[in-house]
Design an enzyme around this catalytic site. Structure first.
Site: not given
Ligand code: SF4
Ligand code: SF4
Length: 438
Positions: A348, A272, A294, A35, A135
């Site tokens: 990401c 995203c 997050d 986590c 989860s």
């Molecule tokens: S950093 Fe990664 S998880 Fe955060 S908003 Fe951008 S793409 Fe999405």
């Protein structure tokens, strides 16, 4: 509640954005080994980690007012949100009803480990139309490998009990499965378990890429042993895609497959990670501190506190706009020239900590998997996209592939491996429809 002051200068906030709300901060009753959020407790020494009622009301008011769209989704996460107790969420719903203007639809998405869910929670979820994300990491030995409680005890039995209750009460649920060193090598066991025994129709798979450091922040260039590798991630996705595309299209929804199909028909991905830019998915801590994402709940990415600065102003801050644009602007050349960039967009930023083959920093740790997977699904995705454009169901792919494969089996007996493929591709049979797939 406080005098809210706008910082200057203010950039334009987007018309809609999403916030993961952590009313109990990082506090959780489990001790899942991978986590990323448990370490965040260190950011608030001495805190009780409980969102105050006045802040809940203030947030609800500001969040609804900031969304200039007819549908507003509240995202509840943790830590473990059930640790706030049911009365907190009763009040949350009451505030939503108080501040929602006529014609606005309020939705609630509630991510939980499931271990504290009982009949009362389920009645509440059902009554207020909550979507519950459960989860679960696969069949019992795979789930229990890392998902243990504070005493190191397995949690699978409790999660399955929660599932039973959710089903009995008719609560809408989906599953979130993290992929890590213990379960990534068992793609079909995990997928079939979720489909056939958990009965989920909407699956999310989240790759665990955990940086090896003491801070818990996105620092360093090594992943822990619990993390999967890019290659393992690609192999997992390919294995479950091959099963899904032959029998489950239209009845089982796997988030990354939906996102990919959107890209193949030229629509925004809706996630995203695969968007060109990001910055519209923020996180708020129990005390009102707002963070860029997050995955970046770190002092460096704190935008401010909504009790001091209006939420809409924080979301529109130049540094947040820049955070989102950096996703595109920092892509290495290797990505910019990649044949699957249109769907991957470099993934990401939190996972971009390896170097490209020519030594440029900023390549995604999962690149090898992304590239293999997106290339592997190219042809079926093109077929599904064509079906959609022709206003036919993409599920037709299953019939098309079945016919092709029946034909290929016939050809196996009549065509030499080095002969031209009878499909007319111009390739040798062995490199086309005669390819051994085991
Ligand atoms: S950093 Fe990664 S998880 Fe955060 S908003 Fe951008 S793409 Fe999405
Ligand atoms: S597959 Fe790899 S090279 Fe291509 S865009 Fe994604 S991360 Fe970049």
């Amino acid at each position: 509640m406080t005098n809210l002051q706008s910082p200057t200068p203010i950039a334009q906030a987007p018309p809609a954005f999403h916030i993961m709300l952590k009313p109990r901060g990082a506090v959780c009753n489990l001790d899942c080994k991978y986590c990323y959020f448990l370490a965040k407790e260190m950011m608030y020494p001495g805190s009780r980690f409980r969102m105050a009622d006045a802040l809940l009301e203030e947030y609800t008011k500001q969040y609804i007012a900031a969304q200039r769209v007819p549908e507003v989704t509240f995202g509840w996460q943790g830590g473990e949100p059930t640790l706030m107790g049911l009365d907190f969420f009763r009040r949350a719903v009451a505030y939503q009803q108080k501040y929602a203007p006529p014609g606005t639809r309020i939705l609630n998405a509630f991510q939980t480990n499931g271990t504290l869910i009982d009949d009362e929670w389920c009645r509440f979820f059902k009554e207020h139309g909550f979507l519950v994300g459960l989860s679960i990491d696969g069949p019992q030995p795979l789930h229990d490998f890392y998902r243990v409680d504070k005493g190191g005890q397995p949690t699978f039995g409790k999660v399955m009990r929660a599932l039973e209750l959710l089903q009995q009460h008719g609560v809408e649920y989906n599953t979130l499965t993290t992929l890590h060193a213990a379960n990534v090598g068992h793609p079909l066991a995990v997928y079939r378990f979720l489909r056939d025994e958990v009965g989920t129709q909407f699956m999310q798979f989240i790759p665990i890429v955990e940086r090896d450091n003491e801070t818990g922040y996105q620092e360093g260039d090594r992943a822990t042993d619990r993390s999967l590798t890019g290659k393992q991630y690609g192999d997992f996705l390919i294995a479950i895609f091959d099963e899904w595309v032959r029998r489950d299209v239209g009845r089982i929804f796997v988030q990354i497959f939906d996102v990919a199909l959107a890209a193949w028909i030229g629509e925004p991905p809706g996630l995203c990670i695969f968007s060109e830019t990001c910055g519209n998915a923020l996180a708020m801590e129990h005390n009102g501190d707002l963070f860029s994402c997050d995955h970046f709940v770190e002092p460096k990415y704190k935008l401010g506190n909504i009790q001091e600065i209006p939420l809409l102003d924080l979301v529109g801050l130049p540094e947040q706009i820049q955070f989102g644009r950096d996703k595109r602007d920092t892509l290495p050349r290797y990505c910019r020239e990649c044949e699957v960039r249109f769907v991957c967009n470099g993934g990401c930023p939190k996972d971009r900590f390896i170097t490209t083959p020519d030594g440029e920093p900023g390549l995604n740790y999962l690149c090898e998997g992304f590239r293999a997977f997106f290339n592997h699904i190219d042809r079926p995705m093109r077929i599904m996209a064509a079906e959609l454009r022709a206003r036919r169901p993409p599920a037709n792919i299953m019939r098309i592939l079945a016919q092709e494969e029946a034909q290929a089996r016939q050809w196996q007996t009549s065509v030499g491996r080095n002969d031209p493929c009878p499909c007319g591709s111009g390739k040798k049979f062995k490199a086309c429809h005669g390819r051994r797939t085991n």
